[in-house]
Design a protein around this motif. Structure first.
Motif, PDB file in Angstrom:
ATOM      1  N   LEU A  67      34.274  67.055  21.765  1.00  0.00           N
ATOM      2  CA  LEU A  67      35.696  67.000  22.113  1.00  0.00           C
ATOM      3  C   LEU A  67      36.526  66.364  21.000  1.00  0.00           C
ATOM      4  CD1 LEU A  67      35.562  66.127  25.915  1.00  0.00           C
ATOM      5  CD2 LEU A  67      35.934  68.366  24.841  1.00  0.00           C
ATOM      6  N   THR A  68      35.963  65.385  20.320  1.00  0.00           N
ATOM      7  CA  THR A  68      36.670  64.787  19.181  1.00  0.00           C
ATOM      8  C   THR A  68      36.949  65.859  18.131  1.00  0.00           C
ATOM      9  OG1 THR A  68      35.604  62.638  19.535  1.00  0.00           O
ATOM     10  CG2 THR A  68      36.561  63.037  17.359  1.00  0.00           C
ATOM     11  N   ARG A  69      35.926  66.630  17.777  1.00  0.00           N
ATOM     12  CA  ARG A  69      36.104  67.710  16.799  1.00  0.00           C
ATOM     13  C   ARG A  69      37.110  68.752  17.299  1.00  0.00           C
ATOM     14  NH1 ARG A  69      30.313  67.545  16.393  1.00  0.00           N
ATOM     15  NH2 ARG A  69      30.293  69.530  17.502  1.00  0.00           N
ATOM     16  N   GLY A  70      37.088  69.023  18.592  1.00  0.00           N
ATOM     17  CA  GLY A  70      38.041  69.977  19.165  1.00  0.00           C
ATOM     18  C   GLY A  70      39.472  69.510  19.030  1.00  0.00           C
ATOM     19  N   HIS A  71      39.715  68.250  19.332  1.00  0.00           N
ATOM     20  CA  HIS A  71      41.075  67.707  19.197  1.00  0.00           C
ATOM     21  C   HIS A  71      41.505  67.691  17.737  1.00  0.00           C
ATOM     22  CE1 HIS A  71      42.141  66.615  23.308  1.00  0.00           C
ATOM     23  NE2 HIS A  71      40.853  66.382  23.477  1.00  0.00           N
ATOM     24  N   GLU A  72      40.591  67.363  16.852  1.00  0.00           N
ATOM     25  CA  GLU A  72      40.919  67.383  15.431  1.00  0.00           C
ATOM     26  C   GLU A  72      41.248  68.804  14.965  1.00  0.00           C
ATOM     27  OE1 GLU A  72      38.355  63.442  14.065  1.00  0.00           O
ATOM     28  OE2 GLU A  72      37.432  65.424  13.867  1.00  0.00           O
ATOM     29  N   GLN A  73      40.539  69.792  15.488  1.00  0.00           N
ATOM     30  CA  GLN A  73      40.837  71.177  15.130  1.00  0.00           C
ATOM     31  C   GLN A  73      42.220  71.583  15.630  1.00  0.00           C
ATOM     32  OE1 GLN A  73      39.367  73.534  13.097  1.00  0.00           O
ATOM     33  NE2 GLN A  73      41.341  74.488  13.489  1.00  0.00           N
TER      34      GLN A  73
ATOM     35  N   CYS B 246      47.878  72.921  14.612  1.00  0.00           N
ATOM     36  CA  CYS B 246      49.276  72.508  14.726  1.00  0.00           C
ATOM     37  C   CYS B 246      49.937  72.443  13.351  1.00  0.00           C
ATOM     38  CB  CYS B 246      49.384  71.138  15.395  1.00  0.00           C
ATOM     39  SG  CYS B 246      49.143  71.122  17.176  1.00  0.00           S
ATOM     40  N   ARG B 247      49.228  71.900  12.386  1.00  0.00           N
ATOM     41  CA  ARG B 247      49.789  71.772  11.036  1.00  0.00           C
ATOM     42  C   ARG B 247      50.139  73.144  10.449  1.00  0.00           C
ATOM     43  NH1 ARG B 247      49.762  66.682   9.655  1.00  0.00           N
ATOM     44  NH2 ARG B 247      48.188  65.267  10.477  1.00  0.00           N
ATOM     45  N   GLU B 248      49.318  74.140  10.725  1.00  0.00           N
ATOM     46  CA  GLU B 248      49.600  75.496  10.243  1.00  0.00           C
ATOM     47  C   GLU B 248      50.834  76.083  10.941  1.00  0.00           C
ATOM     48  OE1 GLU B 248      48.198  77.126   7.644  1.00  0.00           O
ATOM     49  OE2 GLU B 248      47.265  75.175   7.332  1.00  0.00           O
TER      50      GLU B 248
ATOM     51  N   VAL C 241      49.636  63.912  20.479  1.00  0.00           N
ATOM     52  CA  VAL C 241      48.716  63.790  21.613  1.00  0.00           C
ATOM     53  C   VAL C 241      47.271  63.980  21.155  1.00  0.00           C
ATOM     54  CG1 VAL C 241      47.973  64.908  23.771  1.00  0.00           C
ATOM     55  CG2 VAL C 241      50.404  64.463  23.372  1.00  0.00           C
ATOM     56  N   HIS C 242      47.024  65.010  20.363  1.00  0.00           N
ATOM     57  CA  HIS C 242      45.650  65.301  19.942  1.00  0.00           C
ATOM     58  C   HIS C 242      45.121  64.279  18.944  1.00  0.00           C
ATOM     59  CE1 HIS C 242      45.236  68.949  22.252  1.00  0.00           C
ATOM     60  NE2 HIS C 242      46.460  69.262  21.888  1.00  0.00           N
ATOM     61  N   GLU C 243      45.966  63.774  18.065  1.00  0.00           N
ATOM     62  CA  GLU C 243      45.527  62.715  17.149  1.00  0.00           C
ATOM     63  C   GLU C 243      45.132  61.467  17.925  1.00  0.00           C
ATOM     64  OE1 GLU C 243      48.126  63.914  13.180  1.00  0.00           O
ATOM     65  OE2 GLU C 243      48.938  62.424  14.569  1.00  0.00           O
TER      66      GLU C 243
ATOM     67  N   THR D 246      44.244  61.291  21.140  1.00  0.00           N
ATOM     68  CA  THR D 246      43.064  61.569  21.955  1.00  0.00           C
ATOM     69  C   THR D 246      41.795  61.541  21.110  1.00  0.00           C
ATOM     70  OG1 THR D 246      44.411  62.883  23.474  1.00  0.00           O
ATOM     71  CG2 THR D 246      42.026  63.194  23.590  1.00  0.00           C
ATOM     72  N   ALA D 247      41.854  62.117  19.908  1.00  0.00           N
ATOM     73  CA  ALA D 247      40.692  62.078  19.014  1.00  0.00           C
ATOM     74  C   ALA D 247      40.338  60.634  18.665  1.00  0.00           C
ATOM     75  CB  ALA D 247      40.967  62.898  17.749  1.00  0.00           C
ATOM     76  N   TRP D 248      41.353  59.819  18.411  1.00  0.00           N
ATOM     77  CA  TRP D 248      41.115  58.400  18.118  1.00  0.00           C
ATOM     78  C   TRP D 248      40.432  57.720  19.309  1.00  0.00           C
ATOM     79  CZ3 TRP D 248      44.768  54.709  20.464  1.00  0.00           C
ATOM     80  CH2 TRP D 248      44.391  53.388  20.246  1.00  0.00           C
ATOM     81  N   MET D 249      40.928  57.969  20.510  1.00  0.00           N
ATOM     82  CA  MET D 249      40.344  57.337  21.704  1.00  0.00           C
ATOM     83  C   MET D 249      38.904  57.787  21.917  1.00  0.00           C
ATOM     84  SD  MET D 249      43.411  57.267  24.445  1.00  0.00           S
ATOM     85  CE  MET D 249      44.589  55.919  24.392  1.00  0.00           C
ATOM     86  N   LEU D 250      38.638  59.066  21.690  1.00  0.00           N
ATOM     87  CA  LEU D 250      37.268  59.554  21.824  1.00  0.00           C
ATOM     88  C   LEU D 250      36.360  58.917  20.760  1.00  0.00           C
ATOM     89  CD1 LEU D 250      38.088  63.264  22.583  1.00  0.00           C
ATOM     90  CD2 LEU D 250      36.777  61.749  24.091  1.00  0.00           C
ATOM     91  N   ARG D 251      36.848  58.835  19.521  1.00  0.00           N
ATOM     92  CA  ARG D 251      36.048  58.187  18.471  1.00  0.00           C
ATOM     93  C   ARG D 251      35.750  56.733  18.836  1.00  0.00           C
ATOM     94  NH1 ARG D 251      39.485  61.168  15.137  1.00  0.00           N
ATOM     95  NH2 ARG D 251      40.807  59.365  14.813  1.00  0.00           N
ATOM     96  N   ALA D 252      36.731  56.035  19.384  1.00  0.00           N
ATOM     97  CA  ALA D 252      36.554  54.643  19.755  1.00  0.00           C
ATOM     98  C   ALA D 252      35.525  54.491  20.873  1.00  0.00           C
ATOM     99  CB  ALA D 252      37.892  54.034  20.177  1.00  0.00           C
ATOM    100  N   THR D 253      35.411  55.487  21.741  1.00  0.00           N
ATOM    101  CA  THR D 253      34.446  55.460  22.825  1.00  0.00           C
ATOM    102  C   THR D 253      33.019  55.524  22.297  1.00  0.00           C
ATOM    103  OG1 THR D 253      36.013  56.543  24.300  1.00  0.00           O
ATOM    104  CG2 THR D 253      33.717  56.660  24.946  1.00  0.00           C
TER     105      THR D 253
END
Length: 156
Positions: A107-113, A118-120, A143-145, A147-154
């Motif tokens: 899920l972390t990789r998914g949010h990062e993707q 979004c950037r594109e 939101v996705h940045e 969420t990815a941070w929160m998942l990484r912290a978990t």
């Protein structure tokens, strides 16, 4: 339907909507993964992850509606089938039920993707002077940045 006259040319609207279709597909695929993991997570962190995943898929369910409605506002049909999402998405489905720690990583990789997608989209929205899409996509990135941070912290 009458001609669309919102100050964005047809070619720009189509290009922006094309990018939004990819964002919609990525978001929907991530929604499905998150919901699947919510149902199937097990282990010592069950309750924490079960609740976190529920918050995330609920937020994503609203997001996919917002993205699809923006595509329609630009005068382009929104994709809405699994086949279309599979073709458009940069996020690949996970066939098996992975361990909870792998779920967090996936899920972390998914949010990062989704952030990268979004950037594109943001580039074409800025080039087309489409402030409404810029605002939507910028909000999604935040939101996705986070969420990815929160998942990484978990997982630390």
């Amino acid at each position: 339907m009458s001609k669309i006259d919102i100050g964005i040319g047809e070619k720009d609207r189509e290009k922006i909507a094309g990018g939004l279709k990819h964002l919609l597909a990525d978001s929907y695929t991530l929604y499905l993964q998150t919901h699947n993991f919510h149902w199937n997570v097990t282990g010592p962190m069950f309750r924490e992850l079960h609740l976190m995943f529920e918050e995330q898929y609920t937020e994503l369910a609203e997001a996919v509606d917002d993205i699809a409605e923006r595509i329609r506002t630009l005068g382009v049909p929104a994709p809405g089938t699994y086949q279309a999402f599979a073709q458009l998405s940069s996020i690949k489905e996970v066939a098996e039920i992975p361990p909870a720690t792998d779920m967090v990583e996936i899920l972390t990789r998914g949010h990062e993707q989704v952030v990268k997608t979004c950037r594109e989209v943001l580039k074409s929205a800025q080039e087309g002077d489409d402030e409404s899409t810029v605002a939507l996509v910028s909000d999604r990135m935040r939101v996705h940045e986070k969420t990815a941070w929160m998942l990484r912290a978990t997982s630390q």
